[in-house]
Motif scaffolding. Structure first.
Motif, PDB file in Angstrom:
ATOM      1  N   SER A 167     -11.367   6.652  -6.621  1.00  0.00           N
ATOM      2  CA  SER A 167     -12.335   5.924  -5.789  1.00  0.00           C
ATOM      3  C   SER A 167     -12.282   4.799  -6.107  1.00  0.00           C
ATOM      4  CB  SER A 167     -13.753   6.455  -5.923  1.00  0.00           C
ATOM      5  OG  SER A 167     -14.334   6.184  -7.366  1.00  0.00           O
ATOM      6  N   VAL A 168     -12.665   3.477  -4.994  1.00  0.00           N
ATOM      7  CA  VAL A 168     -12.892   2.121  -4.753  1.00  0.00           C
ATOM      8  C   VAL A 168     -14.051   1.888  -4.284  1.00  0.00           C
ATOM      9  CG1 VAL A 168     -11.563  -0.039  -4.803  1.00  0.00           C
ATOM     10  CG2 VAL A 168     -10.217   2.020  -4.912  1.00  0.00           C
ATOM     11  N   SER A 169     -14.940   0.949  -4.975  1.00  0.00           N
ATOM     12  CA  SER A 169     -15.951   0.884  -4.399  1.00  0.00           C
ATOM     13  C   SER A 169     -16.690  -0.712  -4.669  1.00  0.00           C
ATOM     14  CB  SER A 169     -17.335   1.962  -4.632  1.00  0.00           C
ATOM     15  OG  SER A 169     -17.366   1.785  -6.083  1.00  0.00           O
ATOM     16  N   GLY A 196      -1.116   9.144  -9.463  1.00  0.00           N
ATOM     17  CA  GLY A 196      -2.139   8.047  -9.247  1.00  0.00           C
ATOM     18  C   GLY A 196      -2.863   8.347 -10.932  1.00  0.00           C
ATOM     19  N   THR A 197      -3.620   7.293 -11.122  1.00  0.00           N
ATOM     20  CA  THR A 197      -4.130   7.224 -12.454  1.00  0.00           C
ATOM     21  C   THR A 197      -5.446   8.236 -12.456  1.00  0.00           C
ATOM     22  OG1 THR A 197      -5.685   5.222 -11.845  1.00  0.00           O
ATOM     23  CG2 THR A 197      -3.502   4.951 -12.858  1.00  0.00           C
ATOM     24  N   ALA A 198      -6.040   8.492 -11.266  1.00  0.00           N
ATOM     25  CA  ALA A 198      -7.260   9.255 -11.178  1.00  0.00           C
ATOM     26  C   ALA A 198      -8.326   8.476 -11.669  1.00  0.00           C
ATOM     27  CB  ALA A 198      -7.123  10.469 -11.823  1.00  0.00           C
ATOM     28  N   ARG A 199      -8.477   7.058 -11.699  1.00  0.00           N
ATOM     29  CA  ARG A 199      -9.322   6.235 -12.014  1.00  0.00           C
ATOM     30  C   ARG A 199     -10.399   6.079 -10.841  1.00  0.00           C
ATOM     31  NH1 ARG A 199      -7.358   0.837 -15.446  1.00  0.00           N
ATOM     32  NH2 ARG A 199      -6.936   1.761 -17.257  1.00  0.00           N
ATOM     33  N   SER A 200     -11.600   5.844 -11.288  1.00  0.00           N
ATOM     34  CA  SER A 200     -12.729   5.402 -10.411  1.00  0.00           C
ATOM     35  C   SER A 200     -13.163   3.822 -10.414  1.00  0.00           C
ATOM     36  CB  SER A 200     -13.711   6.167 -10.133  1.00  0.00           C
ATOM     37  OG  SER A 200     -14.366   6.285 -11.538  1.00  0.00           O
ATOM     38  N   LEU A 201     -12.878   3.028  -9.610  1.00  0.00           N
ATOM     39  CA  LEU A 201     -13.072   1.452  -9.979  1.00  0.00           C
ATOM     40  C   LEU A 201     -14.143   1.006  -9.122  1.00  0.00           C
ATOM     41  CD1 LEU A 201     -11.811  -0.790 -11.701  1.00  0.00           C
ATOM     42  CD2 LEU A 201     -10.313  -1.128  -9.476  1.00  0.00           C
ATOM     43  N   VAL A 202     -15.034   0.146  -9.593  1.00  0.00           N
ATOM     44  CA  VAL A 202     -15.992  -0.697  -8.826  1.00  0.00           C
ATOM     45  C   VAL A 202     -15.379  -2.228  -8.842  1.00  0.00           C
ATOM     46  CG1 VAL A 202     -17.639  -0.996 -10.697  1.00  0.00           C
ATOM     47  CG2 VAL A 202     -18.114  -1.318  -8.251  1.00  0.00           C
ATOM     48  N   VAL A 203     -15.166  -2.877  -7.763  1.00  0.00           N
ATOM     49  CA  VAL A 203     -14.746  -4.034  -7.464  1.00  0.00           C
ATOM     50  C   VAL A 203     -16.021  -5.074  -7.279  1.00  0.00           C
ATOM     51  CG1 VAL A 203     -12.827  -5.711  -6.478  1.00  0.00           C
ATOM     52  CG2 VAL A 203     -12.486  -3.233  -6.809  1.00  0.00           C
ATOM     53  N   SER A 204     -16.048  -5.945  -8.091  1.00  0.00           N
ATOM     54  CA  SER A 204     -17.050  -7.031  -7.961  1.00  0.00           C
ATOM     55  C   SER A 204     -16.764  -8.176  -7.290  1.00  0.00           C
ATOM     56  CB  SER A 204     -17.448  -7.534  -9.275  1.00  0.00           C
ATOM     57  OG  SER A 204     -18.316  -6.833 -10.076  1.00  0.00           O
ATOM     58  N   GLU A 205     -17.631  -9.007  -6.551  1.00  0.00           N
ATOM     59  CA  GLU A 205     -17.214  -9.974  -5.736  1.00  0.00           C
ATOM     60  C   GLU A 205     -16.555 -11.150  -6.640  1.00  0.00           C
ATOM     61  OE1 GLU A 205     -19.640 -13.377  -3.469  1.00  0.00           O
ATOM     62  OE2 GLU A 205     -19.731 -11.334  -2.255  1.00  0.00           O
ATOM     63  N   PRO A 206     -15.424 -11.749  -6.379  1.00  0.00           N
ATOM     64  CA  PRO A 206     -15.048 -12.674  -7.274  1.00  0.00           C
ATOM     65  C   PRO A 206     -16.073 -13.935  -7.498  1.00  0.00           C
ATOM     66  CG  PRO A 206     -13.454 -11.991  -5.761  1.00  0.00           C
ATOM     67  CD  PRO A 206     -14.570 -11.672  -5.204  1.00  0.00           C
ATOM     68  N   THR A 226     -13.029  -7.932  -0.522  1.00  0.00           N
ATOM     69  CA  THR A 226     -12.723  -6.832   0.651  1.00  0.00           C
ATOM     70  C   THR A 226     -11.294  -6.478   0.765  1.00  0.00           C
ATOM     71  OG1 THR A 226     -14.552  -7.688   1.834  1.00  0.00           O
ATOM     72  CG2 THR A 226     -12.436  -6.152   3.312  1.00  0.00           C
ATOM     73  N   ARG A 227     -10.348  -7.563   0.738  1.00  0.00           N
ATOM     74  CA  ARG A 227      -8.793  -7.227   0.692  1.00  0.00           C
ATOM     75  C   ARG A 227      -8.446  -6.797  -0.453  1.00  0.00           C
ATOM     76  NH1 ARG A 227     -10.041  -7.185   5.178  1.00  0.00           N
ATOM     77  NH2 ARG A 227      -9.915  -8.897   6.598  1.00  0.00           N
ATOM     78  N   ILE A 228      -8.969  -6.895  -1.782  1.00  0.00           N
ATOM     79  CA  ILE A 228      -8.701  -6.248  -3.117  1.00  0.00           C
ATOM     80  C   ILE A 228      -8.989  -4.665  -2.938  1.00  0.00           C
ATOM     81  CG2 ILE A 228      -9.443  -5.993  -5.443  1.00  0.00           C
ATOM     82  CD1 ILE A 228      -9.571  -8.986  -5.610  1.00  0.00           C
ATOM     83  N   ILE A 229     -10.197  -4.371  -2.522  1.00  0.00           N
ATOM     84  CA  ILE A 229     -10.588  -3.254  -2.439  1.00  0.00           C
ATOM     85  C   ILE A 229      -9.444  -2.072  -1.290  1.00  0.00           C
ATOM     86  CG2 ILE A 229     -12.486  -1.544  -1.316  1.00  0.00           C
ATOM     87  CD1 ILE A 229     -14.521  -3.472  -2.477  1.00  0.00           C
ATOM     88  N   GLN A 230      -9.442  -2.869  -0.162  1.00  0.00           N
ATOM     89  CA  GLN A 230      -8.569  -2.225   0.848  1.00  0.00           C
ATOM     90  C   GLN A 230      -7.014  -2.075   0.359  1.00  0.00           C
ATOM     91  OE1 GLN A 230      -8.998  -4.877   3.937  1.00  0.00           O
ATOM     92  NE2 GLN A 230     -10.703  -3.934   4.955  1.00  0.00           N
ATOM     93  N   SER A 231      -6.878  -2.804  -0.580  1.00  0.00           N
ATOM     94  CA  SER A 231      -5.153  -2.828  -0.993  1.00  0.00           C
ATOM     95  C   SER A 231      -5.363  -1.754  -2.073  1.00  0.00           C
ATOM     96  CB  SER A 231      -5.003  -4.096  -1.723  1.00  0.00           C
ATOM     97  OG  SER A 231      -4.856  -5.312  -0.816  1.00  0.00           O
ATOM     98  N   LEU A 232      -6.128  -1.681  -2.985  1.00  0.00           N
ATOM     99  CA  LEU A 232      -6.228  -0.444  -3.952  1.00  0.00           C
ATOM    100  C   LEU A 232      -6.329   0.876  -3.287  1.00  0.00           C
ATOM    101  CD1 LEU A 232      -8.504  -2.334  -6.480  1.00  0.00           C
ATOM    102  CD2 LEU A 232      -6.204  -1.693  -6.850  1.00  0.00           C
ATOM    103  N   GLU A 233      -7.062   1.010  -2.201  1.00  0.00           N
ATOM    104  CA  GLU A 233      -7.469   2.184  -1.379  1.00  0.00           C
ATOM    105  C   GLU A 233      -6.172   2.512  -0.801  1.00  0.00           C
ATOM    106  OE1 GLU A 233     -12.044   2.016  -0.429  1.00  0.00           O
ATOM    107  OE2 GLU A 233     -10.627   0.665   1.156  1.00  0.00           O
ATOM    108  N   ASN A 234      -5.360   1.465  -0.359  1.00  0.00           N
ATOM    109  CA  ASN A 234      -4.276   1.721   0.390  1.00  0.00           C
ATOM    110  C   ASN A 234      -3.020   2.287  -0.479  1.00  0.00           C
ATOM    111  OD1 ASN A 234      -5.370   0.848   2.690  1.00  0.00           O
ATOM    112  ND2 ASN A 234      -4.476  -1.077   2.703  1.00  0.00           N
ATOM    113  N   SER A 235      -3.135   1.842  -1.718  1.00  0.00           N
ATOM    114  CA  SER A 235      -2.191   2.417  -2.533  1.00  0.00           C
ATOM    115  C   SER A 235      -2.213   3.898  -2.913  1.00  0.00           C
ATOM    116  CB  SER A 235      -2.197   1.649  -4.050  1.00  0.00           C
ATOM    117  OG  SER A 235      -3.256   2.005  -4.850  1.00  0.00           O
ATOM    118  N   GLY A 236      -3.491   4.448  -2.693  1.00  0.00           N
ATOM    119  CA  GLY A 236      -3.533   5.807  -3.000  1.00  0.00           C
ATOM    120  C   GLY A 236      -3.407   6.281  -4.351  1.00  0.00           C
ATOM    121  N   ARG A 237      -3.708   5.377  -5.183  1.00  0.00           N
ATOM    122  CA  ARG A 237      -3.225   5.809  -6.635  1.00  0.00           C
ATOM    123  C   ARG A 237      -4.781   5.958  -7.353  1.00  0.00           C
ATOM    124  NH1 ARG A 237       1.441   4.063  -8.831  1.00  0.00           N
ATOM    125  NH2 ARG A 237       0.871   5.226 -10.669  1.00  0.00           N
ATOM    126  N   LEU A 238      -5.823   5.661  -6.786  1.00  0.00           N
ATOM    127  CA  LEU A 238      -7.251   5.667  -7.447  1.00  0.00           C
ATOM    128  C   LEU A 238      -7.876   6.818  -6.703  1.00  0.00           C
ATOM    129  CD1 LEU A 238      -7.725   2.098  -7.931  1.00  0.00           C
ATOM    130  CD2 LEU A 238      -7.185   3.570  -9.565  1.00  0.00           C
TER     131      LEU A 238
END
Length: 202
Positions: free
Chosen positions: A113-115, A51-61, A99-111
């Motif tokens: 944290s996603v928040s 994984g990229t070990a990135r931490s990412l915050v996802v804003s509402e579109p 919500t589905r973007i956050i869940q999809s990124l979390e489910n990939s297991g590559r980051l």
């Protein structure tokens, strides 16, 4: 009830039909309808090593006013937008997609944290996006999802990368179940491309 707006210059669908709302919405001419409520699916968990070990915050579109609601939209010939009667999303469309973007990124297991912004979790990058299209194109007979996204470095505000993700899925007819299924399938394609893009670190 049909509301028309002026024209502006994903995996098999998992639309969950049959969850009728308890409160009937008022329709035209004093009649009322109980719309079916549909969901959108996140990508399933497929963790990969490295994984990229990135931490990412996802804003509402963000999006045009019609897309800020929970209604299924039809783009008519000529470009006008109308609400499709008899169906609605399980939440406001921007919040549901977030919500589905956050869940999809979390489910990939590559980051790492996603928040969400409100979680106040320290992050290195912010993902901001705009819903450019999320509707049924009645002219072409397709479900269209068009999402623009930017990765922004926290602190500096520098745009690290930007891309537009688009998917079109044929729909045989325009009714709530078919429309929701087609849009869910198109979103699944967009989510797949988006997750690969974020995880690639570009």
């Amino acid at each position: 009830m049909r509301v028309v707006f002026p024209a502006s210059p994903g995996r098999a669908a998992r639309a969950a039909a049959g969850l009728a709302m308890l409160a009937a919405l008022g329709g035209c001419g004093g009649s009322s309808v109980t719309p079916l409520t549909f969901d959108l699916a996140a990508l399933p968990g497929q963790p990969r090593a490295g994984g990229t070990a990135r931490s990412l915050v996802v804003s509402e579109p963000v999006g045009l006013q019609p897309m800020e609601a929970d209604r299924i939209i039809v783009r008519e010939r000529g470009g006008s937008l109308s609400f499709l009667g008899g169906g609605q999303w399980a939440d406001r469309l921007p919040r549901l997609i977030q919500t589905r973007i956050i869940q999809s990124l979390e489910n990939s297991g590559r980051l790492r944290s996603v928040s969400r912004p409100g979680d106040k979790v320290p992050s290195e990058y912010q993902l901001v996006s705009e819903i450019r299209e999320f509707d049924i194109d009645s002219g072409s007979g397709e479900a269209v999802v068009d999402l623009s996204a930017k990765l922004i470095a926290e602190g500096s505000g520098r745009v690290v990368n930007a891309r537009v993700f688009t998917a079109r899925v044929p729909v045989p007819k325009v009714d709530p179940q078919t429309a929701a299924t087609g849009l869910d399938a198109a979103l699944s394609q967009v989510l797949g491309d988006l997750v690969r893009w974020v995880n690639a670190g570009r």
